[in-house]
Design a protein around this motif. Structure first.
Motif, PDB file in Angstrom:
ATOM      1  N   PRO A  81       0.814  -1.223   0.000  1.00 21.53           N
ATOM      2  CA  PRO A  81       0.000   0.000   0.000  1.00 21.53           C
ATOM      3  C   PRO A  81       0.847   1.273   0.000  1.00 21.53           C
ATOM      4  O   PRO A  81       0.417   2.308  -0.524  1.00 21.53           O
ATOM      5  N   LEU A  82       2.052   1.202   0.603  1.00 17.03           N
ATOM      6  CA  LEU A  82       2.927   2.376   0.629  1.00 17.03           C
ATOM      7  C   LEU A  82       3.829   2.448  -0.598  1.00 17.03           C
ATOM      8  O   LEU A  82       4.477   3.479  -0.835  1.00 17.03           O
ATOM      9  N   ASN A  83       3.871   1.339  -1.347  1.00 21.09           N
ATOM     10  CA  ASN A  83       4.742   1.298  -2.524  1.00 21.09           C
ATOM     11  C   ASN A  83       4.013   0.623  -3.688  1.00 21.09           C
ATOM     12  O   ASN A  83       4.372  -0.470  -4.120  1.00 21.09           O
ATOM     13  N   PRO A  84       2.932   1.255  -4.185  1.00 22.43           N
ATOM     14  CA  PRO A  84       2.215   0.654  -5.317  1.00 22.43           C
ATOM     15  C   PRO A  84       3.098   0.634  -6.560  1.00 22.43           C
ATOM     16  O   PRO A  84       3.899   1.545  -6.791  1.00 22.43           O
ATOM     17  N   ILE A  85       2.946  -0.426  -7.328  1.00 22.73           N
ATOM     18  CA  ILE A  85       3.730  -0.593  -8.554  1.00 22.73           C
ATOM     19  C   ILE A  85       2.801  -0.427  -9.752  1.00 22.73           C
ATOM     20  O   ILE A  85       1.724  -1.032  -9.811  1.00 22.73           O
ATOM     21  N   GLN A 129      -7.917  -4.675  -5.713  1.00 23.27           N
ATOM     22  CA  GLN A 129      -6.571  -4.368  -5.239  1.00 23.27           C
ATOM     23  C   GLN A 129      -5.788  -3.506  -6.233  1.00 23.27           C
ATOM     24  O   GLN A 129      -4.579  -3.339  -6.097  1.00 23.27           O
ATOM     25  N   VAL A 130      -6.508  -2.976  -7.209  1.00 23.14           N
ATOM     26  CA  VAL A 130      -5.859  -2.200  -8.271  1.00 23.14           C
ATOM     27  C   VAL A 130      -6.531  -0.830  -8.395  1.00 23.14           C
ATOM     28  O   VAL A 130      -7.760  -0.716  -8.338  1.00 23.14           O
ATOM     29  N   LYS A 131      -5.710   0.199  -8.561  1.00 21.08           N
ATOM     30  CA  LYS A 131      -6.219   1.530  -8.874  1.00 21.08           C
ATOM     31  C   LYS A 131      -5.859   1.839 -10.315  1.00 21.08           C
ATOM     32  O   LYS A 131      -4.684   1.842 -10.687  1.00 21.08           O
ATOM     33  N   ARG A 132      -6.859   2.065 -11.123  1.00 26.34           N
ATOM     34  CA  ARG A 132      -6.633   2.312 -12.553  1.00 26.34           C
ATOM     35  C   ARG A 132      -6.465   3.816 -12.784  1.00 26.34           C
ATOM     36  O   ARG A 132      -7.343   4.622 -12.427  1.00 26.34           O
ATOM     37  N   VAL A 133      -5.350   4.167 -13.375  1.00 28.70           N
ATOM     38  CA  VAL A 133      -5.072   5.556 -13.739  1.00 28.70           C
ATOM     39  C   VAL A 133      -4.700   5.581 -15.210  1.00 28.70           C
ATOM     40  O   VAL A 133      -3.574   5.211 -15.589  1.00 28.70           O
ATOM     41  N   GLY A 134      -5.649   5.950 -16.049  1.00 27.27           N
ATOM     42  CA  GLY A 134      -5.397   5.934 -17.487  1.00 27.27           C
ATOM     43  C   GLY A 134      -5.127   4.526 -17.962  1.00 27.27           C
ATOM     44  O   GLY A 134      -5.916   3.612 -17.735  1.00 27.27           O
ATOM     45  N   ASP A 135      -3.980   4.330 -18.642  1.00 23.38           N
ATOM     46  CA  ASP A 135      -3.627   2.994 -19.119  1.00 23.38           C
ATOM     47  C   ASP A 135      -2.664   2.295 -18.170  1.00 23.38           C
ATOM     48  O   ASP A 135      -1.970   1.355 -18.547  1.00 23.38           O
ATOM     49  N   GLU A 136      -2.636   2.770 -16.918  1.00 23.61           N
ATOM     50  CA  GLU A 136      -1.752   2.156 -15.928  1.00 23.61           C
ATOM     51  C   GLU A 136      -2.578   1.558 -14.793  1.00 23.61           C
ATOM     52  O   GLU A 136      -3.542   2.159 -14.309  1.00 23.61           O
ATOM     53  N   ALA A 137      -2.195   0.351 -14.379  1.00 25.62           N
ATOM     54  CA  ALA A 137      -2.805  -0.307 -13.228  1.00 25.62           C
ATOM     55  C   ALA A 137      -1.834  -0.218 -12.068  1.00 25.62           C
ATOM     56  O   ALA A 137      -0.725  -0.759 -12.133  1.00 25.62           O
TER      57      ALA A 137
END
Length: 431
Positions: A81-85, A129-137
């Motif tokens: 959670p502190l280091n999302p990839i 468990q994923v946050k979608r930002v544009g074309d990045e998960a």
């Protein structure tokens, strides 16, 4: 056992234990019904005759167990959670495929539940468990190898047994067989069972009643029970009380049936002619006559020409209980089917019941839900001739030979012969 002619009108002088009589009857039977092939769609409640193995892997490919993203686990070893990839989403594989995308380092492919897993991926990260930002998960947790993936053949693998020999085919097995591509299945033939009633006082319908005659309850009931067990009943009618005529009808039935079941005239009274009729038949062999069960003591078990013959009491409760305890197991034996234990429940007895020592009693009870528990209320009727004891009961309480009864409040095991009901669906208290 003494010769029947010496005990008629006198009474039984000894009784055979139920288990011993059944064992000997099954052993003496020389009949098996063979098999036939039927369409899988028509195989419900038939018994499999051969072992069936899966010709395919199910599922036939690795598939996702959840909605999420197909990933490479090694890319997420340090995710938290502190280091999302962040992983680049390069597309989506729908549930119907095709899986024509490949997951490379730093990439992810969106999938839904059931989607084939794209090449290169070895796990699925759940959508939550994923946050979608544009074309990045952006992924904030690690995954284990093959996490959230249903592997090829994990459900069934090629060569795995899916249907054992002698098993009843249920709607679930029908679905499994169809998924595997089977259109037909080999099942045991339905045993042909001749059903007849004896007695000059018995008629077939209310409109035929004259004077003190009674309408036959046993024949239609046993025919229905035979269908439920998986047999093909053959109604040979009401046979009267003439020994010669009864013998002739049994002989005819044995020519084209696998089992003969007669009700009435089965005891040792002066007018109980059914036993005498069976004894006149060539190659008849008495297995047991007079069992230590109540109801059903006068039941007789025979073989004629190696085929099983049962002479059941005319009293309805005795006929039905003898069918369930003896004829039903013989049916399974004829089909070489696996015996199915009847469904039993624990219930609290509401009233004391007594049973003679040395006798196995079958007490008809009504099982009801009361105060959050099941209670068994004995159906209080006098004698095995009362059909209401069967109609009102939904269970049977077996009292073993070495037990002289149970007290009110005892916890007892009841075999259900009908469902336990709670009222109509939709009533709030029944939901």
């Amino acid at each position: 056992m003494e010769d029947d002619e010496n005990v008629r009108g006198v009474g039984f002088k000894e009784f055979t234990r139920l288990s011993a009589a059944l064992k000997e009857w099954l052993k003496a039977c020389c009949v098996k019904v063979g098999s036939e092939r039927v369409k899988v769609d028509e195989a419900v409640n038939r018994f499999s005759f051969t072992e069936v193995v899966s010709p395919v892997d199910i599922p036939p490919f690795n598939r996702s167990a959840v909605d999420g993203y197909a990933v490479r686990g090694e890319d997420l070893q340090d995710a938290s959670p502190l280091n999302p990839i962040g992983l680049k989403v390069k597309g989506m594989v729908p549930v119907e495929g095709p899986a024509n995308l490949e997951v490379n380092a730093g990439e992810a492919v969106e999938v839904t539940t059931g989607s084939p897993i794209p090449r290169g991926a070895d796990a699925v990260i759940m959508l939550e468990q994923v946050k979608r930002v544009g074309d990045e998960a952006q992924v904030s947790s690690t995954v284990k190898p093959f996490e959230n993936i249903i592997l090829k053949g994990e459900d069934y693998s090629v060569g795995e047994v899916v249907l054992r020999r002698g098993i009843r085919i249920t709607p679930i097995e029908v679905g499994v067989l169809k998924v595997m591509g089977f259109e037909e299945v080999e099942v045991a033939c339905k045993p042909r069972v001749a059903i007849g009633a004896t007695g000059g006082e018995v008629v077939g319908s209310v409109k035929d009643v004259q004077g003190f005659q009674v309408v036959d309850f046993n024949r239609p009931t046993l025919i229905a029970l035979l269908k439920e067990v998986g047999g093909e009943p053959v109604d040979i009618g009401i046979l009267g009380d003439e020994v010669e005529h009864i013998s002739k009808k049994i002989q005819e039935a044995l020519d084209w049936c696998d089992l003969v079941v007669l009700t009435g005239g089965a005891s040792v009274g002066l007018r109980d002619v059914t036993v005498a009729a069976v004894k006149t038949l060539k190659d008849s062999r008495l297995i047991a006559h007079g069992l230590n069960i109540r109801p059903g003591m006068p039941t007789g078990l025979w073989t004629v020409r190696g085929k099983p013959v049962a002479t059941l009491p005319g009293h309805p409760a005795a006929a039905v209980m003898s069918f369930l305890n003896l004829v039903k197991p013989m049916m399974y034996h004829l089909m070489d089917a696996v015996w199915e234990e009847p469904f039993q429940v624990q219930a609290t007895l509401t009233r004391r019941i007594a049973s003679p020592p040395g006798v196995r009693s079958y007490v008809r009870v009504q099982v009801k839900r009361s105060g959050g528990e099941l209670k068994a209320e004995p159906v209080m009727v006098h004698g095995a001739s009362m059909i209401s004891s069967l109609a009102k009961a939904n269970g049977v309480l077996e009292v073993p030979e070495d037990v002289e009864g149970y007290e009110a409040g005892d916890r007892v095991k009841v075999t259900l012969i009908k469902p336990v009901t709670r009222g109509r669906v939709g009533n709030e208290e029944n939901l």
